[in-house]
Design a protein around this motif. Structure first.
Motif, PDB file in Angstrom:
ATOM      1  N   HIS A 115       0.818  -1.207   0.000  1.00 33.15           N
ATOM      2  CA  HIS A 115       0.000   0.000   0.000  1.00 33.15           C
ATOM      3  C   HIS A 115       0.858   1.266   0.000  1.00 33.15           C
ATOM      4  O   HIS A 115       0.553   2.235  -0.718  1.00 33.15           O
ATOM      5  CB  HIS A 115      -0.926  -0.012   1.218  1.00 33.15           C
ATOM      6  CG  HIS A 115      -1.672   1.274   1.438  1.00 33.15           C
ATOM      7  ND1 HIS A 115      -2.684   1.699   0.596  1.00 33.15           N
ATOM      8  CD2 HIS A 115      -1.548   2.230   2.406  1.00 33.15           C
ATOM      9  CE1 HIS A 115      -3.155   2.863   1.026  1.00 33.15           C
ATOM     10  NE2 HIS A 115      -2.479   3.200   2.130  1.00 33.15           N
ATOM     11  N   LEU A 116       1.937   1.264   0.793  1.00 26.96           N
ATOM     12  CA  LEU A 116       2.786   2.456   0.909  1.00 26.96           C
ATOM     13  C   LEU A 116       3.852   2.533  -0.173  1.00 26.96           C
ATOM     14  O   LEU A 116       4.492   3.581  -0.346  1.00 26.96           O
ATOM     15  CB  LEU A 116       3.472   2.481   2.284  1.00 26.96           C
ATOM     16  CG  LEU A 116       2.538   2.614   3.505  1.00 26.96           C
ATOM     17  CD1 LEU A 116       3.364   2.563   4.791  1.00 26.96           C
ATOM     18  CD2 LEU A 116       1.729   3.903   3.447  1.00 26.96           C
ATOM     19  N   GLY A 117       4.064   1.430  -0.897  1.00 22.62           N
ATOM     20  CA  GLY A 117       5.088   1.420  -1.927  1.00 22.62           C
ATOM     21  C   GLY A 117       6.499   1.361  -1.362  1.00 22.62           C
ATOM     22  O   GLY A 117       7.422   1.981  -1.907  1.00 22.62           O
ATOM     23  N   VAL A 118       6.673   0.641  -0.246  1.00 27.22           N
ATOM     24  CA  VAL A 118       7.993   0.502   0.375  1.00 27.22           C
ATOM     25  C   VAL A 118       8.309  -0.987   0.483  1.00 27.22           C
ATOM     26  O   VAL A 118       7.470  -1.842   0.223  1.00 27.22           O
ATOM     27  CB  VAL A 118       8.024   1.162   1.782  1.00 27.22           C
ATOM     28  CG1 VAL A 118       7.685   2.644   1.682  1.00 27.22           C
ATOM     29  CG2 VAL A 118       7.057   0.465   2.735  1.00 27.22           C
ATOM     30  N   SER A 119       9.532  -1.281   0.904  1.00 24.56           N
ATOM     31  CA  SER A 119       9.911  -2.687   1.046  1.00 24.56           C
ATOM     32  C   SER A 119       9.270  -3.282   2.297  1.00 24.56           C
ATOM     33  O   SER A 119       9.016  -2.584   3.288  1.00 24.56           O
ATOM     34  CB  SER A 119      11.438  -2.819   1.139  1.00 24.56           C
ATOM     35  OG  SER A 119      11.909  -2.271   2.354  1.00 24.56           O
ATOM     36  N   ARG A 120       9.032  -4.585   2.248  1.00 22.77           N
ATOM     37  CA  ARG A 120       8.410  -5.265   3.380  1.00 22.77           C
ATOM     38  C   ARG A 120       9.307  -5.219   4.612  1.00 22.77           C
ATOM     39  O   ARG A 120       8.807  -5.115   5.745  1.00 22.77           O
ATOM     40  CB  ARG A 120       8.097  -6.712   2.997  1.00 22.77           C
ATOM     41  CG  ARG A 120       7.322  -7.460   4.070  1.00 22.77           C
ATOM     42  CD  ARG A 120       7.057  -8.884   3.630  1.00 22.77           C
ATOM     43  NE  ARG A 120       6.358  -9.638   4.659  1.00 22.77           N
ATOM     44  CZ  ARG A 120       6.139 -10.951   4.620  1.00 22.77           C
ATOM     45  NH1 ARG A 120       6.563 -11.645   3.552  1.00 22.77           N
ATOM     46  NH2 ARG A 120       5.497 -11.552   5.599  1.00 22.77           N
ATOM     47  N   ILE A 121      10.614  -5.284   4.421  1.00 20.96           N
ATOM     48  CA  ILE A 121      11.530  -5.268   5.568  1.00 20.96           C
ATOM     49  C   ILE A 121      11.432  -3.954   6.328  1.00 20.96           C
ATOM     50  O   ILE A 121      11.573  -3.918   7.554  1.00 20.96           O
ATOM     51  CB  ILE A 121      12.986  -5.542   5.107  1.00 20.96           C
ATOM     52  CG1 ILE A 121      13.904  -5.738   6.319  1.00 20.96           C
ATOM     53  CG2 ILE A 121      13.481  -4.425   4.210  1.00 20.96           C
ATOM     54  CD1 ILE A 121      13.545  -6.911   7.175  1.00 20.96           C
ATOM     55  N   THR A 122      11.157  -2.854   5.607  1.00 24.76           N
ATOM     56  CA  THR A 122      11.005  -1.552   6.268  1.00 24.76           C
ATOM     57  C   THR A 122       9.823  -1.586   7.229  1.00 24.76           C
ATOM     58  O   THR A 122       9.907  -1.115   8.371  1.00 24.76           O
ATOM     59  CB  THR A 122      10.810  -0.439   5.218  1.00 24.76           C
ATOM     60  OG1 THR A 122      11.962  -0.391   4.374  1.00 24.76           O
ATOM     61  CG2 THR A 122      10.604   0.915   5.884  1.00 24.76           C
ATOM     62  N   VAL A 123       8.716  -2.159   6.782  1.00 25.01           N
ATOM     63  CA  VAL A 123       7.534  -2.258   7.641  1.00 25.01           C
ATOM     64  C   VAL A 123       7.796  -3.202   8.800  1.00 25.01           C
ATOM     65  O   VAL A 123       7.442  -2.923   9.953  1.00 25.01           O
ATOM     66  CB  VAL A 123       6.308  -2.723   6.824  1.00 25.01           C
ATOM     67  CG1 VAL A 123       5.084  -2.876   7.734  1.00 25.01           C
ATOM     68  CG2 VAL A 123       6.007  -1.745   5.698  1.00 25.01           C
ATOM     69  N   THR A 124       8.461  -4.329   8.512  1.00 23.03           N
ATOM     70  CA  THR A 124       8.749  -5.304   9.567  1.00 23.03           C
ATOM     71  C   THR A 124       9.617  -4.689  10.659  1.00 23.03           C
ATOM     72  O   THR A 124       9.358  -4.882  11.861  1.00 23.03           O
ATOM     73  CB  THR A 124       9.452  -6.535   8.970  1.00 23.03           C
ATOM     74  OG1 THR A 124       8.617  -7.118   7.974  1.00 23.03           O
ATOM     75  CG2 THR A 124       9.753  -7.564  10.047  1.00 23.03           C
ATOM     76  N   LEU A 125      10.627  -3.926  10.272  1.00 28.15           N
ATOM     77  CA  LEU A 125      11.495  -3.288  11.262  1.00 28.15           C
ATOM     78  C   LEU A 125      10.719  -2.257  12.079  1.00 28.15           C
ATOM     79  O   LEU A 125      10.941  -2.109  13.295  1.00 28.15           O
ATOM     80  CB  LEU A 125      12.690  -2.633  10.564  1.00 28.15           C
ATOM     81  CG  LEU A 125      13.719  -3.596   9.954  1.00 28.15           C
ATOM     82  CD1 LEU A 125      14.755  -2.824   9.138  1.00 28.15           C
ATOM     83  CD2 LEU A 125      14.406  -4.408  11.056  1.00 28.15           C
ATOM     84  N   SER A 126       9.804  -1.561  11.436  1.00 22.09           N
ATOM     85  CA  SER A 126       8.988  -0.567  12.155  1.00 22.09           C
ATOM     86  C   SER A 126       8.116  -1.250  13.196  1.00 22.09           C
ATOM     87  O   SER A 126       8.039  -0.822  14.355  1.00 22.09           O
ATOM     88  CB  SER A 126       8.114   0.203  11.166  1.00 22.09           C
ATOM     89  OG  SER A 126       8.889   0.890  10.206  1.00 22.09           O
ATOM     90  N   TYR A 127       7.446  -2.338  12.791  1.00 20.73           N
ATOM     91  CA  TYR A 127       6.592  -3.078  13.720  1.00 20.73           C
ATOM     92  C   TYR A 127       7.409  -3.665  14.873  1.00 20.73           C
ATOM     93  O   TYR A 127       6.976  -3.651  16.043  1.00 20.73           O
ATOM     94  CB  TYR A 127       5.872  -4.209  12.982  1.00 20.73           C
ATOM     95  CG  TYR A 127       4.641  -3.789  12.191  1.00 20.73           C
ATOM     96  CD1 TYR A 127       4.282  -2.456  12.053  1.00 20.73           C
ATOM     97  CD2 TYR A 127       3.831  -4.741  11.578  1.00 20.73           C
ATOM     98  CE1 TYR A 127       3.164  -2.078  11.330  1.00 20.73           C
ATOM     99  CE2 TYR A 127       2.704  -4.388  10.852  1.00 20.73           C
ATOM    100  CZ  TYR A 127       2.371  -3.050  10.726  1.00 20.73           C
ATOM    101  OH  TYR A 127       1.259  -2.693  10.018  1.00 20.73           O
ATOM    102  N   THR A 128       8.613  -4.154  14.547  1.00 22.65           N
ATOM    103  CA  THR A 128       9.454  -4.751  15.587  1.00 22.65           C
ATOM    104  C   THR A 128       9.852  -3.713  16.629  1.00 22.65           C
ATOM    105  O   THR A 128       9.853  -3.986  17.844  1.00 22.65           O
ATOM    106  CB  THR A 128      10.708  -5.379  14.948  1.00 22.65           C
ATOM    107  OG1 THR A 128      10.317  -6.355  13.993  1.00 22.65           O
ATOM    108  CG2 THR A 128      11.591  -6.017  16.003  1.00 22.65           C
ATOM    109  N   GLU A 129      10.202  -2.522  16.182  1.00 19.08           N
ATOM    110  CA  GLU A 129      10.578  -1.466  17.107  1.00 19.08           C
ATOM    111  C   GLU A 129       9.390  -1.048  17.972  1.00 19.08           C
ATOM    112  O   GLU A 129       9.529  -0.801  19.173  1.00 19.08           O
ATOM    113  CB  GLU A 129      11.102  -0.261  16.310  1.00 19.08           C
ATOM    114  CG  GLU A 129      11.634   0.881  17.171  1.00 19.08           C
ATOM    115  CD  GLU A 129      12.883   0.498  17.960  1.00 19.08           C
ATOM    116  OE1 GLU A 129      13.132   1.134  19.003  1.00 19.08           O
ATOM    117  OE2 GLU A 129      13.591  -0.441  17.526  1.00 19.08           O
ATOM    118  N   LEU A 130       8.199  -0.963  17.352  1.00 17.82           N
ATOM    119  CA  LEU A 130       6.987  -0.615  18.116  1.00 17.82           C
ATOM    120  C   LEU A 130       6.646  -1.698  19.132  1.00 17.82           C
ATOM    121  O   LEU A 130       6.163  -1.411  20.232  1.00 17.82           O
ATOM    122  CB  LEU A 130       5.812  -0.404  17.144  1.00 17.82           C
ATOM    123  CG  LEU A 130       5.878   0.884  16.302  1.00 17.82           C
ATOM    124  CD1 LEU A 130       4.907   0.800  15.136  1.00 17.82           C
ATOM    125  CD2 LEU A 130       5.550   2.109  17.172  1.00 17.82           C
TER     126      LEU A 130
END
Length: 484
Positions: free
Chosen positions: A50-65
């Motif tokens: 949806h955001l047009g970014v890599s999946r790892i970027t989202v995964t790292l964001s969720y992990t930090e949260l």
């Protein structure tokens, strides 16, 4: 509940890395209260796409949260707002952009500012609610209304439920109105002379828009139905208020130049007085002399439990100059918002076109449900049951008002569901209403019903459709005590 992926978006001018921006979006959603504990976030794959970014970027964001206890992971189910996530501040509100529009200049026409009385939205929690026009749940036929609604949802009624009628109405409801409702008022009408509306107020608005303009004069009763006064004021027509007396609107007081006369002859609003037959004929004669039209709001004609209802003005009309407005909202329940207009085909044609341009037609399911409820006899049974209860309550409220020396200034000779009370000169019933509210009693101040700046302040309306008979004595006692 899942948080829609469309909730998230990246702004071009945002600061920081993509990972930091995603973290900030989620954290702000939780801190603002938009994301609730236990709600599931979009999957990392869905959000990345949806955001047009890599999946790892989202995964790292969720992990930090997750490390900061904003999120929690549940096996293969995904990420959720943590049960121990930070609580949003009690005063937190979504941040709005600074608006630069000058709305005092941008608004071309104002519709707010009327003085229509407003009852508390939580009126039912008060023990002594002398509130007009609300449904008593102990009298309403819940079971049969539910059955009629289910029947209207059935396959045989699929077209009635889903069809866009455009400017037409449910033929079954129109047939019942034409063959059963109107003949009871002595009115004979063809289908092209009947229009279903969103209640009587919508019927009055349509009528005003079709008949009036700034060059025409409307006669209005005073006191009157406040919503009608507001409708007429917004139409910018000339307004000619005529004080009513103990028999309703006096024909001789109607001024020259009147174009449209609005009246409530069966139950004058708010006094409930009934216009006698000879005055009805005189009113028709006066309108004929002026070549004026009459709009008859025949609300509450069903509550004639003391004597048969007087013939409707429309039934006495031989010229076609009376436009009749009726409603099922008062007799069934106000949230139904279902009424009807009856008039000459030429008028109904214009009202129909106007309605179509604004709301097309009232919902087909509600029309068909009401048609079943009416046709199967449940409506008549409800009216009889309600009339019996209102008669009992009227006798009690009359006796209690007399016992406390309070003056009834107006009530219907045929029935009704309210009384109009006149209190001591100079008394402000708006202040009285506030005092009584703190004592668990609700009344309706009378000042908003009058037209003009010099409206008297010592009248009030006491409805008895929403209060049980055994509670009326104590409620009136508290009213009387507040006057001493």
């Amino acid at each position: 509940m899942a948080i829609p992926v469309e909730t998230f978006f990246l702004t071009p001018d945002a600061q920081g890395t993509l990972q930091a921006q995603i973290q900030q979006m989620v954290a702000e959603g939780i801190l603002s209260g938009r994301f609730q504990r236990g709600e599931r976030l979009p999957s990392t794959r869905a959000l990345a796409r949806h955001l047009g970014v890599s999946r790892i970027t989202v995964t790292l964001s969720y992990t930090e949260l997750q490390a900061n206890d904003y999120l929690t992971s549940r096996g293969r189910s995904g990420y959720y707002v943590s049960d121990s996530a930070p609580e949003p501040p009690a005063f937190s509100t979504p941040q709005k952009r600074h608006e630069t529009v000058d709305w005092s200049r941008a608004i071309g026409q104002r519709f707010s500012g009327g003085v229509t009385p407003r009852r508390p939205s939580d009126w039912a929690r008060y023990r002594y609610p002398f509130i007009y026009g609300q449904t008593d749940p102990t009298l309403f036929d819940h079971a049969n209304w539910r059955l009629c609604a289910i029947q209207a949802l059935g396959v045989p009624n699929f077209r009635a439920l889903t069809t866009d009628y455009y400017d037409q109405d449910d033929p079954e409801l129109i047939e019942f109105i034409a063959r059963h409702t109107l003949p009871r008022r002595g009115i004979i009408a063809n289908p092209d002379e009947i229009l279903v509306t969103m209640g009587a107020q919508n019927a009055l608005w349509l009528t005003t828009q079709v008949l009036l303009n700034p060059r025409r004069t409307a006669v209005i009763e005073t006191p009157c139905y406040p919503a009608l006064r507001d409708i007429l004021t917004l139409s910018r027509c000339r307004l000619a208020p005529v004080p009513v007396d103990g028999q309703g609107l006096p024909p001789d007081a109607i001024p020259q130049g009147a174009d449209v006369i609005f009246t409530t002859p069966s139950h004058h609003c708010p006094t409930s007085v009934t216009m006698p037959l000879d005055r009805r004929r005189a009113l028709l004669a006066r309108a004929r002399d002026l070549d004026a039209l009459i709009v008859e709001d025949d609300y509450e004609f069903e509550t004639a439990y003391l004597a048969p209802a007087s013939p409707a003005l429309k039934s006495l009309d031989t010229d076609g100059r009376v436009i009749y407005a009726g409603s099922f909202s008062k007799s069934l329940f106000p949230g139904l918002r279902l009424g009807y207009l009856v008039g000459s085909a030429e008028f109904i044609q214009e009202a129909r076109a106007l309605r179509a341009s604004v709301l097309r037609h009232p919902p087909g399911h509600m029309q068909r449900t009401a048609a079943y409820f009416l046709r199967l006899g449940h409506y008549d049974a409800l009216i009889k049951r309600t009339a019996k209860a209102l008669h009992t309550r009227r006798l009690v409220i009359e006796a209690e008002l007399a016992h406390h020396g309070l003056t009834v200034a107006g009530q219907s000779t045929h029935g009704g569901s309210s009384v109009w009370v006149k209190l001591a000169a100079g008394l402000d019933t708006a202040q009285l209403a506030e005092t009584l509210r703190l004592r668990d009693v609700l009344i309706e101040p009378g000042q908003p019903f009058f037209v003009g700046a010099d409206a008297p302040t010592n009248f009030c309306r006491l409805g008895y459709s929403s209060i049980q008979a055994d509670l009326i004595p104590e409620g009136i006692s508290r009213l009387a005590a507040a006057l001493t």
